[in-house]
Enzyme design. Structure first.
Site, PDB file in Angstrom:
ATOM      1  N   ASN A  14      -2.604   2.446 -10.145  1.00 40.76           N
ATOM      2  CA  ASN A  14      -3.116   1.692  -9.002  1.00 40.76           C
ATOM      3  C   ASN A  14      -3.038   0.215  -9.374  1.00 40.76           C
ATOM      4  O   ASN A  14      -2.670  -0.154 -10.494  1.00 40.76           O
ATOM      5  CB  ASN A  14      -4.554   2.130  -8.667  1.00 40.76           C
ATOM      6  CG  ASN A  14      -5.019   1.605  -7.323  1.00 40.76           C
ATOM      7  OD1 ASN A  14      -4.277   1.635  -6.340  1.00 40.76           O
ATOM      8  ND2 ASN A  14      -6.222   1.080  -7.271  1.00 40.76           N
ATOM      9  N   ARG A  28      10.492  -1.323  -4.594  1.00 38.02           N
ATOM     10  CA  ARG A  28       9.293  -1.272  -5.439  1.00 38.02           C
ATOM     11  C   ARG A  28       9.242   0.088  -6.134  1.00 38.02           C
ATOM     12  O   ARG A  28       9.311   1.120  -5.473  1.00 38.02           O
ATOM     13  CB  ARG A  28       8.021  -1.505  -4.599  1.00 38.02           C
ATOM     14  CG  ARG A  28       8.062  -2.867  -3.871  1.00 38.02           C
ATOM     15  CD  ARG A  28       6.688  -3.272  -3.371  1.00 38.02           C
ATOM     16  NE  ARG A  28       5.821  -3.587  -4.499  1.00 38.02           N
ATOM     17  CZ  ARG A  28       4.490  -3.676  -4.414  1.00 38.02           C
ATOM     18  NH1 ARG A  28       3.898  -3.461  -3.256  1.00 38.02           N
ATOM     19  NH2 ARG A  28       3.774  -3.974  -5.480  1.00 38.02           N
ATOM     20  N   ASP A  62      -1.369   4.369  -6.127  1.00 36.27           N
ATOM     21  CA  ASP A  62       0.051   4.265  -5.798  1.00 36.27           C
ATOM     22  C   ASP A  62       0.838   5.466  -6.292  1.00 36.27           C
ATOM     23  O   ASP A  62       1.927   5.758  -5.798  1.00 36.27           O
ATOM     24  CB  ASP A  62       0.626   2.974  -6.364  1.00 36.27           C
ATOM     25  CG  ASP A  62       0.014   1.783  -5.656  1.00 36.27           C
ATOM     26  OD1 ASP A  62      -1.094   1.376  -6.040  1.00 36.27           O
ATOM     27  OD2 ASP A  62       0.622   1.294  -4.696  1.00 36.27           O
ATOM     28  N   GLY A  74       0.860  -1.182   0.000  1.00 41.01           N
ATOM     29  CA  GLY A  74       0.000   0.000   0.000  1.00 41.01           C
ATOM     30  C   GLY A  74       0.891   1.225   0.000  1.00 41.01           C
ATOM     31  O   GLY A  74       1.778   1.351   0.850  1.00 41.01           O
TER      32      GLY A  74
END
Lengths: 349, 349
Positions: free
Chosen positions: B242, B87, B232, B48
């Site tokens: 997202n 990430r 995101d 998240g």
């Protein structure tokens, strides 16, 4: 390699390739009575609209073959009703059962087994031949080197052989190699990741599996040249019932100007169903969504809604490929002509 | 019930609620160094975008706290680079790391631990407060008794607490009960079926899980009144990155005139990213698709493509809900104003 078939009948036994175990294991399930066939249909050991029609027809044969003399007509009707109640959406099942009942009704009790056997054999052979023909019609629609997407499994496993959407894809690939087939995994039961992937591997067609929710991103990046899917029932106006998620793919294809093709024999066209709104949509056990490989995914107390099919309106369908050729809008007219041609070929009544 | 948080820092230890094990087990994973935090981020034990920012900030704190005197600045930079590489898509991670680095750079070696700790604590508190505020802004957008759909998990677990999309949903439900939340299961890692379902159950909000491919059929039957998702990264023009599948939901929502809302703190807006085309999309291990619960689904030799995110173009977004209010098109202007307001509130730099 032998042509792949999902079922084979011989000497009072219908053997089904157990599709719930594929691709991990290739197991043939023997069925000796209509009850065993009905149970196999319910838990999707055999699935796919055309294959359900063929399996249902053989299921009635199994019932009659075991019936006492004088009770064969009644047994045929009882077996057909049992089998008809298994799954509501695929029109081919009810149609094939009616074909066998009609033939048996015109025969004497003594002749019933032979007539039913011949009818089931004819339905099976006609389906395979229809698929071979429609594959030839559809193949030129796919561009050489193309990237083609399919949803669920509309292959040999879903029919009497050859397949519908996968038949088209395989024929196109033999003619001029495709560069990739995008295989939607097809939740909840993963017919894409399990069955379509397995068939394409056998056929030597290059493919990649994607989650169902990746289709939009693939199209947005220009990586899909065409979509080909099968169908469980096509309404008279061209609305198409198929595996849940097909409608979503069609909406995305329309947004991205990707052609959206439906491949099905004319036995899947139901002139008695006016539009998609009239198609009964099967709701299956929510455990198919809440569990995976026997493990609970969701929290205790969670519920799921699990429709097995959705309806794609005709306006989103670029063309419908049948053994009679390529039907395009307005589908009311073109499908009527295809159905008439299918009757003359013995693919449907 | 205590407010749910996905992480808690105390005395040189960052504890993460191990999200890969939810909802079957609630296990807190202690992390004592940046490497442990990076590993947890890579395998989605914490995920998240806002939560990644907070976890990353604490990860740098862990690194500095263990550094030898005189090496704290260098250690901070090394820890930040390690964490930044985990990430690529979520902008909050890089932003929060830069916040800590900037604060540490302005401090002496002696002060570095205290300054980093204060900065991480401030980022965490500001995110929770931003979510509480944006939930209040967004709640009136959802109709009383409404049926609201969400994709993936944008709940307390994805943030420092409260959640973004789920924060809006929970606030709306407290104000005037919703009749149902449709929870997309969100393949491949099932953050919807596992995490969102679990959070909604805790909150007492009624929900049903559906496969990702059922969204089209739900909307076609008029069963969805609004969509709310998290993000995101939001580009300067309002394009929204997202979880994979979000774009598909947005396309369906547009076709069915269902409002499509994005809820995110202004720390998720990236003015340095002009459009969605400039957002790096993480590709994850194909085994996430090919295996389920440790079992191989697909045939031997099968490959999968596994993008973790997609981009929804601004034209499909009805509104973006931030702690600064409701941004609408043209997003270039409205988001600039939101970012400025976010700065003045300390939610972002």
């Amino acid at each position: 390699m032998d042509d792949l078939v999902p079922l084979r009948y011989h000497d009072g036994c219908l053997e089904l390739l157990e599709q719930t175990l594929l691709p991990a294991a290739e197991v043939w399930l023997p069925c000796h009575d209509p009850e065993a066939v009905a149970a196999a249909i319910r838990r999707l050991a055999v699935r796919g609209a055309p294959a359900l029609g063929v399996a249902g027809a053989w299921g009635v044969v199994l019932g009659i073959a075991a019936a006492r003399p004088g009770e064969r007509h009644q047994t045929a009707r009882q077996a057909a009703e049992l089998l008809r109640a298994t799954r509501p959406t695929a029109v081919n099942l009810g149609w094939a059962l009616d074909e066998v009942l009609l033939a048996v009704a015109a025969a004497s009790d003594d002749e019933a087994v032979a007539v039913a056997t011949a009818t089931a054999g004819r339905i099976e052979a006609a389906d395979r031949e229809a698929n071979r023909t429609l594959a030839g019609h559809g193949a030129p629609l796919l561009p050489p080197g193309g990237r083609v997407l399919t949803h669920c499994n509309a292959g040999a496993l879903a029919t009497a052989g050859i397949g519908t959407a996968l038949g088209v894809i395989a024929a196109a690939h033999r003619h001029a190699p495709l560069s990739n087939v995008w295989v939607d995994e097809t939740r909840p039961l993963l017919q894409g990741a399990r069955l379509t992937a397995w068939e394409l591997g056998r056929l030597g067609v290059p493919y990649q599996i994607v989650t169902d929710s990746m289709v939009g991103a693939l199209m947005a990046r220009g990586l899909v040249d065409a979509v080909v899917v099968g169908s469980d029932r096509i309404a008279a106006n061209g609305d198409v019932a198929n595996k849940i998620g097909t409608y979503t793919v069609a909406v995305l294809a329309a947004r991205h100007q990707v052609p959206f093709y439906v491949a099905a024999p004319t036995s899947t066209v139901d002139p008695a169903t006016a539009t998609g709104r009239d198609i009964a949509i099967e709701e299956r056990d929510q455990r198919e969504v809440l569990e995976l490989a026997g493990h609970r995914i969701a929290p205790a107390g969670a519920h799921a809604l699990n429709w097995a099919f959705d309806v794609t309106p005709a306006e989103l369908v670029t063309a419908i490929i049948t053994e009679a050729g390529i039907a395009t809008a307005p589908y009311g007219d073109s499908l009527r002509n295809h159905v008439a041609a299918g009757r003359s070929r013995g693919v449907r009544s």
